[in-house]
Design an enzyme around this catalytic site. Structure first.
Site, PDB file in Angstrom:
ATOM      1  N   ARG A   1       2.302  -4.738   6.157  1.00  0.00           N
ATOM      2  CA  ARG A   1       1.523  -3.739   5.427  1.00  0.00           C
ATOM      3  C   ARG A   1       2.329  -2.444   5.393  1.00  0.00           C
ATOM      4  O   ARG A   1       2.649  -1.879   6.436  1.00  0.00           O
ATOM      5  CB  ARG A   1       0.153  -3.485   6.049  1.00  0.00           C
ATOM      6  CG  ARG A   1      -0.612  -2.420   5.226  1.00  0.00           C
ATOM      7  CD  ARG A   1      -2.059  -2.255   5.596  1.00  0.00           C
ATOM      8  NE  ARG A   1      -2.690  -1.315   4.655  1.00  0.00           N
ATOM      9  CZ  ARG A   1      -3.946  -1.380   4.239  1.00  0.00           C
ATOM     10  NH1 ARG A   1      -4.721  -2.339   4.693  1.00  0.00           N
ATOM     11  NH2 ARG A   1      -4.427  -0.507   3.382  1.00  0.00           N
TER      12      ARG A   1
ATOM     13  N   LEU B   1      10.683 -20.501  -5.443  1.00  0.00           N
ATOM     14  CA  LEU B   1       9.840 -19.560  -4.692  1.00  0.00           C
ATOM     15  C   LEU B   1       8.448 -19.568  -5.313  1.00  0.00           C
ATOM     16  O   LEU B   1       8.311 -19.467  -6.535  1.00  0.00           O
ATOM     17  CB  LEU B   1      10.422 -18.140  -4.791  1.00  0.00           C
ATOM     18  CG  LEU B   1       9.555 -17.004  -4.230  1.00  0.00           C
ATOM     19  CD1 LEU B   1       9.527 -17.040  -2.698  1.00  0.00           C
ATOM     20  CD2 LEU B   1      10.078 -15.635  -4.682  1.00  0.00           C
TER      21      LEU B   1
ATOM     22  N   SER C   1      -7.503  -5.479  -4.952  1.00  0.00           N
ATOM     23  CA  SER C   1      -8.521  -6.080  -4.087  1.00  0.00           C
ATOM     24  C   SER C   1      -9.870  -6.085  -4.786  1.00  0.00           C
ATOM     25  O   SER C   1     -10.103  -5.321  -5.736  1.00  0.00           O
ATOM     26  CB  SER C   1      -8.612  -5.307  -2.766  1.00  0.00           C
ATOM     27  OG  SER C   1      -9.366  -4.117  -2.936  1.00  0.00           O
TER      28      SER C   1
ATOM     29  N   GLU D   1       2.058 -13.273  12.204  1.00  0.00           N
ATOM     30  CA  GLU D   1       2.627 -12.097  12.869  1.00  0.00           C
ATOM     31  C   GLU D   1       2.429 -10.883  11.964  1.00  0.00           C
ATOM     32  O   GLU D   1       2.738 -10.941  10.770  1.00  0.00           O
ATOM     33  CB  GLU D   1       4.130 -12.314  13.136  1.00  0.00           C
ATOM     34  CG  GLU D   1       4.419 -13.449  14.097  1.00  0.00           C
ATOM     35  CD  GLU D   1       3.866 -13.202  15.496  1.00  0.00           C
ATOM     36  OE1 GLU D   1       3.870 -12.047  15.953  1.00  0.00           O
ATOM     37  OE2 GLU D   1       3.422 -14.189  16.129  1.00  0.00           O
TER      38      GLU D   1
ATOM     39  N   ASP E   1       0.831  -1.208   0.000  1.00  0.00           N
ATOM     40  CA  ASP E   1       0.000   0.000   0.000  1.00  0.00           C
ATOM     41  C   ASP E   1       0.865   1.257   0.000  1.00  0.00           C
ATOM     42  O   ASP E   1       1.976   1.262   0.533  1.00  0.00           O
ATOM     43  CB  ASP E   1      -0.921  -0.019   1.237  1.00  0.00           C
ATOM     44  CG  ASP E   1      -2.050   0.989   1.118  1.00  0.00           C
ATOM     45  OD1 ASP E   1      -2.421   1.355  -0.018  1.00  0.00           O
ATOM     46  OD2 ASP E   1      -2.558   1.422   2.165  1.00  0.00           O
TER      47      ASP E   1
ATOM     48  N   ARG F   1      -0.049   7.664  -2.815  1.00  0.00           N
ATOM     49  CA  ARG F   1       0.522   8.763  -2.039  1.00  0.00           C
ATOM     50  C   ARG F   1       1.967   9.044  -2.446  1.00  0.00           C
ATOM     51  O   ARG F   1       2.404  10.186  -2.503  1.00  0.00           O
ATOM     52  CB  ARG F   1       0.440   8.446  -0.534  1.00  0.00           C
ATOM     53  CG  ARG F   1      -0.922   8.768   0.043  1.00  0.00           C
ATOM     54  CD  ARG F   1      -1.134   8.115   1.377  1.00  0.00           C
ATOM     55  NE  ARG F   1      -1.371   6.690   1.237  1.00  0.00           N
ATOM     56  CZ  ARG F   1      -1.289   5.817   2.240  1.00  0.00           C
ATOM     57  NH1 ARG F   1      -0.939   6.233   3.435  1.00  0.00           N
ATOM     58  NH2 ARG F   1      -1.552   4.542   2.032  1.00  0.00           N
TER      59      ARG F   1
ATOM     60  N   HIS G   1       2.104   3.227  -9.040  1.00  0.00           N
ATOM     61  CA  HIS G   1       1.909   1.781  -9.250  1.00  0.00           C
ATOM     62  C   HIS G   1       3.077   1.201 -10.057  1.00  0.00           C
ATOM     63  O   HIS G   1       3.517   0.087  -9.798  1.00  0.00           O
ATOM     64  CB  HIS G   1       0.580   1.514  -9.948  1.00  0.00           C
ATOM     65  CG  HIS G   1      -0.619   1.951  -9.153  1.00  0.00           C
ATOM     66  ND1 HIS G   1      -0.769   1.664  -7.817  1.00  0.00           N
ATOM     67  CD2 HIS G   1      -1.735   2.662  -9.506  1.00  0.00           C
ATOM     68  CE1 HIS G   1      -1.915   2.179  -7.381  1.00  0.00           C
ATOM     69  NE2 HIS G   1      -2.512   2.792  -8.388  1.00  0.00           N
TER      70      HIS G   1
ATOM     71  N   ARG H   1     -12.490   2.322  -7.566  1.00  0.00           N
ATOM     72  CA  ARG H   1     -11.651   3.484  -7.900  1.00  0.00           C
ATOM     73  C   ARG H   1     -12.041   4.047  -9.263  1.00  0.00           C
ATOM     74  O   ARG H   1     -12.726   3.378 -10.044  1.00  0.00           O
ATOM     75  CB  ARG H   1     -10.189   3.056  -7.896  1.00  0.00           C
ATOM     76  CG  ARG H   1      -9.749   2.655  -6.508  1.00  0.00           C
ATOM     77  CD  ARG H   1      -8.265   2.468  -6.421  1.00  0.00           C
ATOM     78  NE  ARG H   1      -7.917   2.127  -5.049  1.00  0.00           N
ATOM     79  CZ  ARG H   1      -6.704   2.176  -4.557  1.00  0.00           C
ATOM     80  NH1 ARG H   1      -5.703   2.554  -5.325  1.00  0.00           N
ATOM     81  NH2 ARG H   1      -6.467   1.853  -3.299  1.00  0.00           N
TER      82      ARG H   1
END
Ligand code: IPE
Ligand code: IPE
Ligand code: MG
Length: 248
Positions: free
Chosen positions: A185, A135, A69, A204, A24, A28, A41, A75
Protein backbone atom coordinates in the site's frame (compact mmCIF):
# COMPACT_ATOMS: atom_id res chain seq x y z
CA UNK A 1 -17.45 -19.24 -11.55
CA UNK A 2 -14.17 -18.14 -13.18
CA UNK A 3 -12.11 -20.57 -15.21
CA UNK A 4 -9.03 -22.04 -13.47
CA UNK A 5 -5.84 -20.05 -13.85
CA UNK A 6 -2.81 -22.17 -14.59
CA UNK A 7 -0.78 -21.00 -17.48
CA UNK A 8 1.15 -17.92 -16.35
CA UNK A 9 4.92 -17.69 -16.17
CA UNK A 10 7.14 -19.35 -13.54
CA UNK A 11 8.23 -16.67 -11.11
CA UNK A 12 11.88 -16.88 -9.94
CA UNK A 13 12.65 -17.65 -6.27
CA UNK A 14 12.53 -14.64 -3.92
CA UNK A 15 10.14 -12.77 -6.22
CA UNK A 16 6.46 -12.80 -5.21
CA UNK A 17 4.36 -14.75 -7.70
CA UNK A 18 1.33 -12.56 -7.07
CA UNK A 19 1.73 -8.89 -6.14
CA UNK A 20 -1.27 -6.80 -5.04
CA UNK A 21 -1.19 -3.01 -4.70
CA UNK A 22 -3.44 -0.40 -3.11
CA UNK A 23 -2.43 2.47 -5.38
CA UNK A 24 -3.05 5.29 -2.90
CA UNK A 25 -1.86 8.90 -2.76
CA UNK A 26 -2.76 10.29 -6.19
CA UNK A 27 -4.86 13.13 -4.77
CA UNK A 28 -2.17 14.24 -2.33
CA UNK A 29 0.48 14.04 -5.05
CA UNK A 30 -1.60 16.48 -7.13
CA UNK A 31 -2.58 18.75 -4.25
CA UNK A 32 1.08 19.18 -3.27
CA UNK A 33 1.60 20.66 -6.75
CA UNK A 34 -1.57 22.77 -6.74
CA UNK A 35 -2.98 20.55 -9.47
CA UNK A 36 -6.51 19.10 -9.66
CA UNK A 37 -6.79 15.65 -8.07
CA UNK A 38 -7.47 14.04 -11.43
CA UNK A 39 -3.97 15.12 -12.56
CA UNK A 40 -2.67 12.81 -9.83
CA UNK A 41 -4.82 9.96 -11.12
CA UNK A 42 -3.38 10.53 -14.60
CA UNK A 43 0.14 10.24 -13.23
CA UNK A 44 -1.07 7.15 -11.42
CA UNK A 45 -1.70 5.49 -14.78
CA UNK A 46 1.96 6.16 -15.69
CA UNK A 47 3.09 4.54 -12.44
CA UNK A 48 0.91 1.52 -13.20
CA UNK A 49 2.37 1.20 -16.71
CA UNK A 50 5.90 1.17 -15.20
CA UNK A 51 4.85 -1.38 -12.59
CA UNK A 52 3.47 -3.70 -15.28
CA UNK A 53 6.77 -3.43 -17.15
CA UNK A 54 8.68 -4.22 -13.96
CA UNK A 55 6.45 -7.28 -13.35
CA UNK A 56 7.11 -8.51 -16.88
CA UNK A 57 10.87 -8.05 -16.41
CA UNK A 58 10.86 -9.82 -13.03
CA UNK A 59 8.55 -12.60 -14.24
CA UNK A 60 5.88 -11.87 -11.66
CA UNK A 61 2.84 -13.95 -12.73
CA UNK A 62 0.00 -11.89 -11.32
CA UNK A 63 -0.44 -8.20 -10.55
CA UNK A 64 -3.67 -7.13 -8.81
CA UNK A 65 -4.27 -3.41 -8.34
CA UNK A 66 -7.00 -1.47 -6.55
CA UNK A 67 -8.17 1.21 -8.99
CA UNK A 68 -11.65 2.12 -7.69
CA UNK A 69 -13.26 0.88 -4.51
CA UNK A 70 -16.95 0.30 -3.86
CA UNK A 71 -16.67 3.24 -1.43
CA UNK A 72 -15.04 5.64 -3.91
CA UNK A 73 -18.53 6.52 -5.27
CA UNK A 74 -18.81 8.72 -2.17
CA UNK A 75 -16.29 11.17 -3.65
CA UNK A 76 -17.40 14.37 -5.41
CA UNK A 77 -19.14 13.66 -8.73
CA UNK A 78 -16.42 15.53 -10.61
CA UNK A 79 -13.71 13.19 -9.34
CA UNK A 80 -15.81 10.05 -9.96
CA UNK A 81 -16.50 11.18 -13.55
CA UNK A 82 -12.82 12.01 -13.98
CA UNK A 83 -11.86 8.50 -12.87
CA UNK A 84 -14.41 6.87 -15.21
CA UNK A 85 -13.18 8.96 -18.16
CA UNK A 86 -9.60 8.12 -17.30
CA UNK A 87 -10.42 4.41 -17.30
CA UNK A 88 -11.92 4.66 -20.81
CA UNK A 89 -8.93 6.68 -22.02
CA UNK A 90 -6.40 4.31 -20.43
CA UNK A 91 -8.11 1.30 -22.00
CA UNK A 92 -7.97 2.78 -25.49
CA UNK A 93 -4.33 3.84 -25.05
CA UNK A 94 -2.89 0.89 -23.17
CA UNK A 95 -4.67 -2.26 -24.35
CA UNK A 96 -2.82 -2.59 -27.70
CA UNK A 97 0.58 -2.51 -25.97
CA UNK A 98 -0.56 -4.78 -23.10
CA UNK A 99 -1.81 -7.23 -25.71
CA UNK A 100 1.51 -7.14 -27.50
CA UNK A 101 3.42 -7.78 -24.27
CA UNK A 102 1.43 -10.87 -23.29
CA UNK A 103 -0.66 -9.29 -20.53
CA UNK A 104 -4.10 -10.72 -19.85
CA UNK A 105 -6.53 -8.23 -18.35
CA UNK A 106 -9.27 -8.91 -15.81
CA UNK A 107 -11.48 -6.37 -14.04
CA UNK A 108 -12.71 -7.92 -10.78
CA UNK A 109 -15.55 -5.87 -9.30
CA UNK A 110 -19.26 -5.19 -9.47
CA UNK A 111 -19.78 -4.44 -13.14
CA UNK A 112 -23.57 -4.22 -12.84
CA UNK A 113 -23.23 -0.81 -11.16
CA UNK A 114 -21.09 0.64 -13.95
CA UNK A 115 -22.45 2.48 -16.96
CA UNK A 116 -22.98 0.29 -20.06
CA UNK A 117 -20.19 2.24 -21.82
CA UNK A 118 -17.66 1.33 -19.12
CA UNK A 119 -18.91 -2.23 -18.63
CA UNK A 120 -18.69 -2.95 -22.36
CA UNK A 121 -15.18 -1.45 -22.45
CA UNK A 122 -14.08 -3.82 -19.67
CA UNK A 123 -15.69 -6.84 -21.36
CA UNK A 124 -13.96 -5.94 -24.64
CA UNK A 125 -10.52 -5.47 -23.05
CA UNK A 126 -10.83 -8.83 -21.26
CA UNK A 127 -11.84 -10.56 -24.49
CA UNK A 128 -9.14 -8.79 -26.48
CA UNK A 129 -6.33 -10.03 -24.21
CA UNK A 130 -7.75 -13.47 -23.41
CA UNK A 131 -5.09 -15.35 -25.43
CA UNK A 132 -2.27 -13.90 -23.32
CA UNK A 133 -0.50 -15.75 -20.53
CA UNK A 134 2.68 -13.90 -19.56
CA UNK A 135 1.19 -11.73 -16.82
CA UNK A 136 -2.35 -11.62 -15.40
CA UNK A 137 -3.28 -8.02 -14.59
CA UNK A 138 -6.34 -7.67 -12.35
CA UNK A 139 -7.54 -4.09 -12.27
CA UNK A 140 -10.05 -4.12 -9.41
CA UNK A 141 -12.67 -1.59 -10.37
CA UNK A 142 -15.78 -1.00 -8.27
CA UNK A 143 -14.35 -3.74 -6.10
CA UNK A 144 -14.81 -4.27 -2.38
CA UNK A 145 -13.69 -7.23 -0.32
CA UNK A 146 -17.09 -7.40 1.40
CA UNK A 147 -18.90 -7.29 -1.93
CA UNK A 148 -16.68 -10.14 -3.13
CA UNK A 149 -17.49 -12.37 -0.17
CA UNK A 150 -21.21 -11.67 -0.42
CA UNK A 151 -21.34 -12.34 -4.16
CA UNK A 152 -19.34 -15.56 -3.69
CA UNK A 153 -21.66 -16.80 -0.92
CA UNK A 154 -24.69 -15.83 -2.97
CA UNK A 155 -23.44 -17.81 -6.00
CA UNK A 156 -23.07 -20.91 -3.85
CA UNK A 157 -26.45 -20.45 -2.16
CA UNK A 158 -28.22 -19.97 -5.49
CA UNK A 159 -26.55 -23.11 -6.89
CA UNK A 160 -27.47 -25.02 -3.73
CA UNK A 161 -23.80 -25.82 -3.08
CA UNK A 162 -22.13 -26.35 0.25
CA UNK A 163 -20.15 -23.42 1.64
CA UNK A 164 -16.60 -24.50 2.37
CA UNK A 165 -13.31 -22.57 2.32
CA UNK A 166 -12.54 -24.15 -1.03
CA UNK A 167 -15.92 -23.52 -2.67
CA UNK A 168 -16.01 -19.94 -1.38
CA UNK A 169 -12.45 -19.29 -2.64
CA UNK A 170 -13.44 -20.70 -6.01
CA UNK A 171 -16.36 -18.29 -6.23
CA UNK A 172 -14.52 -15.07 -5.44
CA UNK A 173 -13.74 -12.53 -8.14
CA UNK A 174 -10.04 -13.43 -7.85
CA UNK A 175 -10.49 -17.21 -8.06
CA UNK A 176 -8.53 -17.34 -11.31
CA UNK A 177 -5.27 -16.26 -9.69
CA UNK A 178 -4.88 -17.56 -6.14
CA UNK A 179 -3.94 -15.46 -3.12
CA UNK A 180 -1.45 -12.58 -3.23
CA UNK A 181 2.02 -13.18 -1.79
CA UNK A 182 2.79 -9.50 -1.25
CA UNK A 183 0.36 -6.63 -0.73
CA UNK A 184 1.83 -3.15 -1.09
CA UNK A 185 0.00 0.00 0.00
CA UNK A 186 1.46 3.33 -1.05
CA UNK A 187 0.41 6.72 0.37
CA UNK A 188 1.20 6.14 4.05
CA UNK A 189 -2.13 4.82 5.36
CA UNK A 190 -1.93 1.66 7.45
CA UNK A 191 -5.16 -0.06 6.45
CA UNK A 192 -6.68 -2.42 3.90
CA UNK A 193 -9.68 -0.20 2.96
CA UNK A 194 -11.86 -3.16 1.94
CA UNK A 195 -9.40 -4.60 -0.59
CA UNK A 196 -8.70 -8.35 -0.69
CA UNK A 197 -10.22 -9.30 2.67
CA UNK A 198 -10.55 -13.02 2.04
CA UNK A 199 -7.51 -13.44 -0.19
CA UNK A 200 -4.96 -11.65 2.01
CA UNK A 201 -5.29 -13.97 5.02
CA UNK A 202 -1.59 -14.95 4.74
CA UNK A 203 -0.28 -12.25 2.46
CA UNK A 204 2.84 -10.31 3.46
CA UNK A 205 1.96 -6.63 3.95
CA UNK A 206 4.20 -3.73 2.95
CA UNK A 207 3.30 -0.12 3.65
CA UNK A 208 5.20 2.88 2.31
CA UNK A 209 4.75 6.66 2.57
CA UNK A 210 5.67 6.99 -1.11
CA UNK A 211 2.69 8.42 -3.03
CA UNK A 212 1.51 6.20 -5.88
CA UNK A 213 2.57 8.51 -8.77
CA UNK A 214 6.13 8.49 -7.32
CA UNK A 215 6.24 4.70 -6.95
CA UNK A 216 8.95 3.54 -9.34
CA UNK A 217 11.33 0.65 -10.01
CA UNK A 218 13.56 1.53 -7.03
CA UNK A 219 10.51 1.50 -4.72
CA UNK A 220 9.37 -1.82 -6.17
CA UNK A 221 12.81 -3.31 -5.62
CA UNK A 222 12.74 -2.07 -2.01
CA UNK A 223 9.35 -3.71 -1.43
CA UNK A 224 10.49 -7.01 -2.92
CA UNK A 225 13.76 -6.97 -1.02
CA UNK A 226 11.77 -6.50 2.21
CA UNK A 227 9.42 -9.34 1.15
CA UNK A 228 12.30 -11.71 0.42
CA UNK A 229 13.58 -11.29 3.99
CA UNK A 230 10.26 -12.40 5.52
CA UNK A 231 9.66 -15.89 6.80
CA UNK A 232 6.23 -17.13 5.83
CA UNK A 233 5.01 -19.67 8.34
CA UNK A 234 1.31 -20.07 7.56
CA UNK A 235 0.67 -20.93 11.20
CA UNK A 236 3.39 -23.57 11.41
CA UNK A 237 6.49 -23.56 13.61
CA UNK A 238 9.68 -22.00 12.25
CA UNK A 239 11.49 -25.31 11.68
CA UNK A 240 8.61 -26.74 9.64
CA UNK A 241 7.72 -23.64 7.70
CA UNK A 242 7.54 -24.23 3.97
CA UNK A 243 7.08 -21.57 1.34
CA UNK A 244 3.57 -22.82 0.60
CA UNK A 245 0.68 -23.44 3.00
CA UNK A 246 0.41 -27.08 4.01
CA UNK A 247 -2.89 -28.72 4.80
CA UNK A 248 -3.34 -31.69 7.09
C1 IPE B 1 -5.96 6.54 -4.84
O1 IPE B 1 -5.57 7.84 -4.63
C2 IPE B 1 -6.78 6.38 -6.10
C3 IPE B 1 -8.22 6.18 -5.87
C4 IPE B 1 -8.77 5.98 -4.71
C5 IPE B 1 -9.06 6.19 -7.02
P1 IPE B 1 -6.45 8.84 -3.77
O2 IPE B 1 -7.34 9.58 -4.70
O3 IPE B 1 -7.13 8.15 -2.66
O4 IPE B 1 -5.34 9.81 -3.23
P2 IPE B 1 -5.26 10.45 -1.78
O5 IPE B 1 -5.29 9.32 -0.80
O6 IPE B 1 -6.43 11.36 -1.63
O7 IPE B 1 -3.95 11.18 -1.78
C1 IPE C 1 -8.23 2.77 -1.40
O1 IPE C 1 -7.85 4.09 -1.25
C2 IPE C 1 -8.89 2.56 -2.74
C3 IPE C 1 -8.02 2.65 -3.91
C4 IPE C 1 -6.73 2.86 -3.91
C5 IPE C 1 -8.70 2.47 -5.17
P1 IPE C 1 -8.81 5.16 -0.53
O2 IPE C 1 -8.09 6.47 -0.60
O3 IPE C 1 -10.17 5.11 -1.12
O4 IPE C 1 -8.87 4.60 0.95
P2 IPE C 1 -9.18 5.35 2.33
O5 IPE C 1 -10.40 6.19 2.11
O6 IPE C 1 -7.98 6.21 2.64
O7 IPE C 1 -9.34 4.26 3.32
MG1 MG D 1 -6.61 7.77 -0.76
Amino acid sequence: MAEPFLSFSQTPKGIPRHVAIVMDGNGRWAQKRWLPRVAGHKRGVDALRNTVQWCLNQRVSVLTVFAFSSENWKRPAEEVTGLMDLLVLALSREVPSLKQHGVRLYFPGNRSELSPRIAQGLDAAEADTSDNNRLALNVCFNYGGRWDMVQAARQLAEAGLEITEESLSNSTALSHVGDPDLLIRTGGELRISNFLLWQSAYTELYFTDCLWPDFDEAELNKAVSDYSSRQRRFGQLVEHAASEPRHA
